[in-house]
Motif scaffolding. Structure first.
Motif, mmCIF file in Angstrom:
data_model
loop_
_atom_site.group_PDB
_atom_site.id
_atom_site.type_symbol
_atom_site.label_atom_id
_atom_site.label_comp_id
_atom_site.label_asym_id
_atom_site.label_seq_id
_atom_site.Cartn_x
_atom_site.Cartn_y
_atom_site.Cartn_z
ATOM 1 N N UNK A 161 74.294 64.628 17.615
ATOM 2 C CA UNK A 161 73.671 65.380 18.952
ATOM 3 C C UNK A 161 74.931 66.409 19.242
ATOM 4 N N UNK A 206 59.469 65.457 20.616
ATOM 5 C CA UNK A 206 59.903 65.457 19.436
ATOM 6 C C UNK A 206 58.840 65.795 18.455
ATOM 7 N N UNK B 173 63.982 55.470 20.118
ATOM 8 C CA UNK B 173 64.885 56.497 21.319
ATOM 9 C C UNK B 173 64.108 57.862 21.602
ATOM 10 N N UNK B 174 62.559 57.805 21.067
ATOM 11 C CA UNK B 174 62.016 58.806 21.312
ATOM 12 C C UNK B 174 62.005 59.579 22.556
ATOM 13 N N UNK B 175 62.030 58.941 23.572
ATOM 14 C CA UNK B 175 62.042 59.672 24.861
ATOM 15 C C UNK B 175 63.446 59.463 25.632
ATOM 16 N N UNK B 176 64.606 59.041 24.841
ATOM 17 C CA UNK B 176 65.931 59.057 25.388
ATOM 18 C C UNK B 176 66.663 60.282 25.178
ATOM 19 N N UNK B 177 66.815 61.135 26.266
ATOM 20 C CA UNK B 177 67.425 62.253 26.406
ATOM 21 C C UNK B 177 68.662 62.208 26.939
ATOM 22 N N UNK B 178 69.178 60.978 27.129
ATOM 23 C CA UNK B 178 70.613 60.688 27.722
ATOM 24 C C UNK B 178 71.527 60.194 26.803
ATOM 25 N N UNK B 179 71.342 60.501 25.401
ATOM 26 C CA UNK B 179 72.243 59.917 24.235
ATOM 27 C C UNK B 179 73.607 60.568 24.384
ATOM 28 N N UNK B 181 76.608 62.597 23.278
ATOM 29 C CA UNK B 181 76.628 63.860 22.406
ATOM 30 C C UNK B 181 78.022 64.368 21.950
ATOM 31 N N UNK B 182 78.164 65.070 21.070
ATOM 32 C CA UNK B 182 79.382 65.769 20.694
ATOM 33 C C UNK B 182 80.118 65.979 21.970
ATOM 34 N N UNK B 205 78.355 52.121 17.378
ATOM 35 C CA UNK B 205 77.678 52.663 15.998
ATOM 36 C C UNK B 205 77.613 51.374 15.041
ATOM 37 N N UNK B 209 73.591 50.240 18.547
ATOM 38 C CA UNK B 209 73.408 50.074 19.962
ATOM 39 C C UNK B 209 73.930 51.156 20.522
ATOM 40 N N UNK B 210 72.979 51.686 21.600
ATOM 41 C CA UNK B 210 73.285 52.739 22.373
ATOM 42 C C UNK B 210 73.817 52.474 23.783
#
Lengths: 247, 573
Positions: A161, A206, B173-179, B181-182, B205, B209-210
């Motif tokens: 990401x 998505x 995680x379809x709706x999870x936009x708080x994952x 990131x790099x 990892x 789990x996130x």
């Protein structure tokens, strides 16, 4: 040999039936208060490829499923349309039943029907798909064809990401044959690898994510020789442009 | 006061003169405009949210519900104590209401306070089928106010409930936009070093789990009484008034952290029951909970009601103003919290669900090791020992006995002041006499996030036997949350007495929120015969299997109310 594939399917269905107990009837609320069956259609790849040797390919790869947590029926399709020959270089359809075998892994069994330009093949499929530690998505299958030849493939994908909308996905695919099937250009041993890097952006949820990327394809050993003999290339770099779709 | 009411009811309902009131509700397809998007949904009497139903304690209500949809529907009266046939859960209380039909609910109102109602069919509730209930008490209330407003929160999503469920099943995680990131990785390695950041990523990892797995369904617009932040629901007041705000969280999935910058709030009710007043700057309202607060505004200016989602992916906003059109500053969303290893402890101890063997009786392997004795709130943290190993700066971490030690979810007030904890809730006037529970039932809250499967004791509703209780017993439920999500557990028909370690002053609730990797106890006086639903009130968790039917055996014939309030303990413990 098609009897083998039929019995593999049968095995999958019986084992699925065992896992799915027939006790849901007694309490009507189990029906009204539970969401039980689901479906989905998506294309991982829907793209145009331009090679460094001026080859042009249209590629589609995706699947559709219907089922429950315990048993899913999945149709996986993969096709490569070659511009120059106006023909399907690859055209695969797999129909598999899929059951969970672990928190993160599903087993698959079914049949694969290849109907590209040239000779057709029907395979029995046994596969494993799931999520490995460190977020690698893995899909691997064992095939036995109606000619009696066995082969296997292995695919891995990792999504990096950049942001929550810009996603860089790295893919690796390889194909391995345990015996040769020269009629369809398959040599014994490692046949080919494909490595891809695609940068996508989620435009609508998505459901629609256009991307650009590069793909490197290479053939090895006898398979490479067979390709050379028939005037094909053994190594290609492609620039790709396409979109991931999901419904 | 409630005790008196109940006693009167049980004593001689027949001879009592009760007032009766009749209400008509139609279930309709409606348009819902959030200011961000317009969406077809389901509502009551032509609107979503539906009307505020105002009942009086002691009256007998008749409610005619007409189904104008082309599918089955139902209405559940959330938090109301009533005969089970009136509870409105299709398949448990009654068959449901067919398209075109009118179903007449009829039940006595035996309580007071703030409650709500919603459909219990499919995903009609997330699609808009909800409304508020306000019950005026028979006697005087132990607090005063000049004016009152219902503040009903929801998390309106542009996708329909069915679509959300399907997408979650396709990809959790379809709706999870708080994952993470790099960019987050480099920020983190800047802070604590590259290797430490890498190790942290590898650890999460490895578990697949996130840390950012706090809100499953993001992308919603927070509404107050059906109005989005831009549409700004406004409640008017005269300076100097005390205003009672009846907060109801009717969200499908979203917890809100609520504050009114510049005002202190006095919490006087939780889930419809009077509590000993607590002054707070902010409180967290779990899905399906209600809190009544009183604010006193002296000056002639506007105040923002700001409800940030727990995962900070969205917010609802309204205004209290002396005049229409006046507004106050709308705060920025605070930074999103991240789960820590402490939140994951319950999961790591016990692993996920056992797929191969779902029908086996998991009760058999319930012998978990209970680390540590009961602490002050009567909870034992299964998280102990793992706590705060994540960040290493445990000293400065805020604490709340209802979160795992070192949890990333422990709330803090934005102004550094008082944030309400479950531990602050004490009943004003206990309904039941305090007594030892007759037995304990352990319920492990379990799931598989990756597959989006949710269950109790590792068994989904579709594969589970009902939980059987005996009329007259007092059951102690032990919730052990083995997942990394927070679950608002809702028992229909009977009160959930939350164990905050205060004995007879433990508060009565209808929803008990259980944070990740914690153990929470509640007790229930089994005083309502019949069949009831019991489930996680997150819509997509309930529909995925975190649901049970509860059967109460024995007890008086529900139509003939006689006998002692508590009866005699009939269950073996």
């Amino acid at each position: 040999m098609s009897r083998l594939t039929a019995s593999m399917c049968g095995l999958a269905l019986t084992s699925a039936a065992l896992i799915n107990p027939a006790m849901a009837q007694e309490d009507p609320a189990k029906k009204t208060q539970t969401a039980k069956t689901f479906w989905g259609v998506s294309t991982e790849k829907l793209e145009y490829r331009y090679s460094d040797s001026d080859e042009e390919l249209a590629v589609i790869e995706g699947d559709a499923y219907y089922g429950t947590d315990e048993l899913k029926f999945r149709w996986l399709f993969e096709g490569e349309w070659e511009e120059a020959h106006n023909a399907w270089e690859t055209l695969e359809n797999q129909f598999v039943a899929q059951v969970p075998v672990d928190d993160f892994w599903d087993a698959k069994a079914g049949i694969r029907v290849d109907t590209p330009e040239g000779p057709d093949r029907v395979y029995g499929v046994l596969g494993l798909t799931g999520l490995a530690p460190y977020w690698f998505e893995i899909d691997t299958n064992l095939y036995v064809s109606d000619e009696g030849d066995a082969s296997a493939d292995f695919e891995a994908e990792y999504e990096l990401l950049i942001t929550n909308y810009w996603i860089l996905s790295a893919t690796f695919e390889s194909l391995l044959a345990f015996s040769e099937d020269t009629e369809i250009g398959v040599g014994q041993g490692l046949n080919s690898t494909e490595v891809g890097l695609r940068l996508s952006y989620d435009v609508i949820g998505r459901s629609f994510s256009p991307y650009v990327g590069v793909v490197h394809e290479r053939k090895y050993g006898d398979t490479a020789d067979l390709a050379r003999d028939s005037g094909g290339s053994t190594e290609d770099w492609f620039a790709v442009v396409g979109a991931r779709l999901s419904f | 006061m409630k005790k008196r009411m109940l006693a009167a009811l049980f004593g001689g309902l027949v001879s009592m003169a009760v007032t009766a009131a009749e209400y008509d509700i139609s279930v309709d397809r409606v348009q819902i405009d959030t200011g961000d998007f317009v969406k077809e949904g389901i509502g009551y009497n032509g609107a979503s949210p539906g009307p505020i139903l105002r009942f009086k304690e002691g009256e007998e209500v008749t409610i005619n519900v007409t189904n104008n949809l082309d599918e089955m529907t139902s209405i559940h009266w959330h938090g109301l104590i009533l005969p089970f046939e009136q509870d409105g859960v299709p398949g448990i209380s009654f068959p449901g209401i067919k398209p075109g039909e009118t179903f007449t609910y009829q039940f006595p109102i035996v309580q007071a306070g703030t409650y709500w109602f919603h459909s219990h069919s499919g995903f009609q509730e997330p699609n808009g089928a909800y409304g508020a209930i306000v019950i005026e008490p028979e006697g005087r209330e132990p607090f005063r106010y000049d004016r009152e407003y219902v503040v009903q929160l929801t998390d309106k999503h542009p996708h329909s409930g069915d679509r959300i469920m399907r997408n979650l099943k396709m990809s959790a995680d379809y709706y999870n936009r708080q994952q993470q990131t790099v960019g987050d990785f480099f920020a983190e390695s800047g802070e604590k070093g590259f290797m430490a950041a890498l190790q942290d990523r590898m650890m999460w990892g490895d578990m697949r789990m996130m840390k950012a797995d706090i809100e499953d369904v993001q992308g919603f617009t927070g509404l107050i009484n059906g109005k989005g932040p831009e549409q700004n629901w406004t409640g008017l007041f005269e300076p100097g008034e005390r205003i009672r705000l009846r907060f109801i969280n009717s969200s499908a999935m979203t917890y809100f952290d609520v504050r009114i910058p510049g005002l202190e709030m006095t919490v006087v009710q939780a889930d419809g029951n009077n509590v000993q007043p607590v002054n707070v700057d902010e409180f967290r309202i779990g899905v399906a909970e209600t809190y009544d607060v009183i604010v006193r505004i002296k000056d002639e200016k506007a105040y923002t009601i700001f409800a940030e989602s727990m995962g900070r992916s969205g917010y609802a906003r309204g205004t209290l103003a002396p005049e229409e059109g006046m507004t106050a500053e709308v705060p920025e969303l605070r930074e999103a919290p991240l789960l820590t290893m402490a939140d994951m402890a319950g999961h790591m101890d016990h692993g996920g669900m056992d797929h191969g063997d779902m029908s086996s009786d998991d009760m058999a392997d319930m012998n978990r090791d209970d680390t540590g004795g009961d602490d002050m709130a009567g909870m034992d943290h299964s998280a102990m020992g793992h706590g705060s190993m994540d960040e290493g700066d445990g000293a400065s971490m805020p604490e709340d006995p209802f979160y795992a030690k070192g949890s990333g979810l422990v709330p803090t007030a934005s102004n550094g002041g008082k944030f309400l904890s479950y531990a602050d809730l004490k009943a004003q006037n206990p309904l039941y006499e305090h007594r030892e529970a007759t037995r304990e039932i352990e319920l492990r809250l379990t799931g598989n996030m990756e597959r989006y499967e949710w269950s109790i004791n590792g068994i989904k509703y579709e594969d589970a036997d009902p939980i059987v209780l005996q009329y007259g017993e007092r059951v102690r439920f032990k919730f052990v949350n083995e997942t990394m999500m927070t679950h608002p557990m809702h028992l229909h028909g009977m009160w959930s007495i939350l164990d905050v370690g205060e004995g007879k002053w433990n508060p009565l609730k209808h929803v008990i929120s259980v944070a990740p990797a914690t153990t929470v106890y509640m007790e229930t006086e089994v005083d309502a015969p019949g069949e009831w639903a019991f489930h996680c009130h997150l819509s997509y968790h309930a529909a995925s299997g975190m649901f049970r039917k509860i059967v109460v055996e024995g007890g008086p014939d529900s139509t003939v109310a006689e006998g002692k309030q508590n009866g005699t303990p009939g269950g073996e413990s």
